[in-house]
Enzyme design. Structure first.
Site, PDB file in Angstrom:
ATOM      1  N   SER A 139       0.834  -1.197   0.000  1.00  0.00           N
ATOM      2  CA  SER A 139       0.000   0.000   0.000  1.00  0.00           C
ATOM      3  C   SER A 139       0.865   1.241   0.000  1.00  0.00           C
ATOM      4  O   SER A 139       2.048   1.191   0.298  1.00  0.00           O
ATOM      5  CB  SER A 139      -0.915   0.014   1.227  1.00  0.00           C
ATOM      6  OG  SER A 139      -0.147   0.349   2.354  1.00  0.00           O
ATOM      7  N   LYS A 140       0.234   2.317  -0.345  1.00  0.00           N
ATOM      8  CA  LYS A 140       0.938   3.588  -0.481  1.00  0.00           C
ATOM      9  C   LYS A 140       1.624   3.981   0.829  1.00  0.00           C
ATOM     10  O   LYS A 140       2.667   4.617   0.819  1.00  0.00           O
ATOM     11  CB  LYS A 140      -0.065   4.659  -0.918  1.00  0.00           C
ATOM     12  CG  LYS A 140       0.546   6.008  -1.206  1.00  0.00           C
ATOM     13  CD  LYS A 140       0.413   6.389  -2.654  1.00  0.00           C
ATOM     14  CE  LYS A 140       1.036   7.751  -2.914  1.00  0.00           C
ATOM     15  NZ  LYS A 140       1.793   7.808  -4.131  1.00  0.00           N
TER      16      LYS A 140
END
Ligand code: GLU
Length: 484
Positions: free
Chosen positions: A254-255
């Site tokens: 994920s970011k």
């Protein structure tokens, strides 16, 4: 051209292209190329609450930079457009009417408050959180009346209440979902826009998509989609769900845990070729252990049956290694051209083309990302600066003698080659009785700005006689006094 193979990459523009999205795009592209099919780009932009200015433009630009051209899509109509879902809303409304007529969908007038209350009750009773289907029971006449009164509503799918759905996934094999796990999915929202599920199925059908290749996060939506295909009486595409992308600690990529945006990787100086090769191996490999593939080689060898089921770890170190590999193995002229912009940014004059190519050839071994080229080559173009510690070496009597000696030797010779430099190095070592560090540290400091680094003939190849002379002169404390 094989007209029966049509695949699509269908991103929702979120503002950036996630590496997972790149993998989906790539696998679709490769599958199309391998099977002489058509690769379509469709923009799934019906969620107006998530509209982000410039997101579509950014997506198109990134796809172009990375080098995955689509056969049909925005500005490339293949007869199945428009390719923006936001321009197809009438199509979805027409289609949902058919579902209503067939009794496969129904109007739901429950307000957000009612739904929140329902969820809260289910939570307390430890039941599955879902729409309880109460509007299924509304009388036809009551629905008509409430619609005429313009009461806010959505349209939901009338999902079977019991039994289960089985389908074949090309990656995961036989998949089964009990229907009671599936919610009565909203198809048309209260703003009149379709949800992803309706628009996606309608478009895949109208665009004659043969294979739906997408991330595993969509697997649990597939029963809803199959329900819709069946309700419309349409033939279903084949489905292939790609394994999740994981961080090295096996959590979902994920970011928050670092870069996942393709444009960030490009901006950091990763090469499109390296990114493509790296991403291709996130969930696929061919029958050998081979790791390096050009896009063309991937087009020839890719197949869905070699996609793995288990999550693929995103190993940044491997990407870095691969980038370095691509840099070193690229045609020198191509690499030199791509690197020019970094020199321009630093206002470094690289107009001497021979020198520039030599410098790049030397420095490419020392970088893994494009912008690193500057710190590896600046010393060949700009005046060197020295620290106090450097001066302890440069200003020492031995070093000063060494510099004078070299200046005299250089002035005696016209045709200097790397071999000549090797000889001068040996001669200066013997005659001044300087060995190892005592010889090489001062020489490198004067010529290269650092005690450690390339050998002296290599430095000569990159700098040439004039620079050698001027750099030695610069470190000489008193160039008029010949101390030797
Ligand atoms: N719009 C969806 C996404 O953003 C597409 C999923 C699919 O390919 O069906 O990933």
């Amino acid at each position: 051209m094989n007209n029966s193979i049509r695949v699509r990459f269908a991103p929702s523009p979120t503002g950036y292209l996630h590496v997972g999205g790149l993998r989906t795009a790539l696998y679709n592209y490769l599958f199309a190329r391998k099977n002489k099919g058509t690769f379509i780009l469709r923009i799934e932009d019906t969620d107006r609450t998530r509209y982000i200015e410039g997101a579509v433009e950014n997506l198109l630009k990134t796809m172009e930079m990375i080098g995955l051209p689509y056969d049909e899509g925005p500005d490339k109509d293949g007869g199945f457009g428009p390719y923006y879902q936001s321009q197809r809303t009438d199509i979805y409304l027409d289609h949902v009417k058919k579902l209503l007529d067939k009794g496969a969908a129904y109007h739901c007038f429950c307000s957000p408050e009612t739904l929140a209350e329902m969820r809260e009750k289910q939570r307390l009773a430890k039941e599955m959180i879902r729409y309880d289907g109460r509007c299924r029971l509304l009388e036809y006449r009551e629905v008509e009346k409430r619609l005429a009164a313009k009461e806010s509503h959505v349209i939901r799918a009338k999902i079977p209440e019991s039994g289960s759905l089985e389908f074949e996934d090309l990656v995961r094999g036989q998949v089964t979902f009990p229907w009671d796990m599936i919610d009565d999915q909203v198809l048309i929202k209260s703003d009149g826009y379709p949800t992803y599920h309706l628009a996606n199925v309608v478009d895949d059908h109208l665009m004659k998509i043969s294979h739906v290749i997408r991330g595993e996060e969509w697997l649990s939506s597939t029963p809803k989609h199959i329900f819709l295909y069946d309700a419309f009486g349409w033939e279903k595409p084949k489905f292939a769900h790609l394994p999740l992308l994981l961080n090295p600690d096996k959590s979902k990529l994920s970011k928050r845990q670092g870069d996942v945006a393709v444009e960030d990787f490009l901006a950091k100086g990763y090469l499109p070729e390296a990114l493509i090769n790296f991403v291709a191996l996130l969930g696929w490999h061919n029958e050998t252990d081979r790791e390096i593939f050009s896009l063309m080689e991937l087009e020839e060898t890719f197949s869905i049956d070699r996609i793995t089921k288990s999550g693929a770890v995103f190993d940044l170190e491997k990407l870095q290694w691969m980038n370095g590999f691509y840099l070193r193995n690229m045609k020198l002229e191509d690499l030199a051209t791509r690197l020019k912009t970094y020199f321009k940014l630093e206002s470094i004059d690289i107009s001497d083309q021979d020198k520039y190519l030599n410098v790049i050839d030397f420095a490419k071994e020392r970088i893994t990302l494009l912008p690193e080229i500057i710190e590896q080559t600046r010393m060949f173009y700009e005046d060197l600066s020295f620290t106090d510690e450097d001066h302890l070496i440069i200003d020492s009597e031995n070093a000063q003698k060494l510099y004078s000696y070299w200046l005299i030797e250089l002035s005696k010779l016209d045709n200097i080659t790397e071999e000549t430099i090797e000889e001068i190095t040996k001669k200066s070592s013997n005659e001044l009785n300087l060995k190892g560090k005592e010889l090489y540290f001062p020489l490198r400091l004067a010529l290269y700005g650092k005690a450690h680094g390339p050998n002296i003939p290599t430095l000569y190849r990159l700098l040439g006689k004039d620079d050698f002379v001027s750099r030695f002169q610069k470190v000489l404390i008193n160039s008029n006094t010949k101390r030797f």
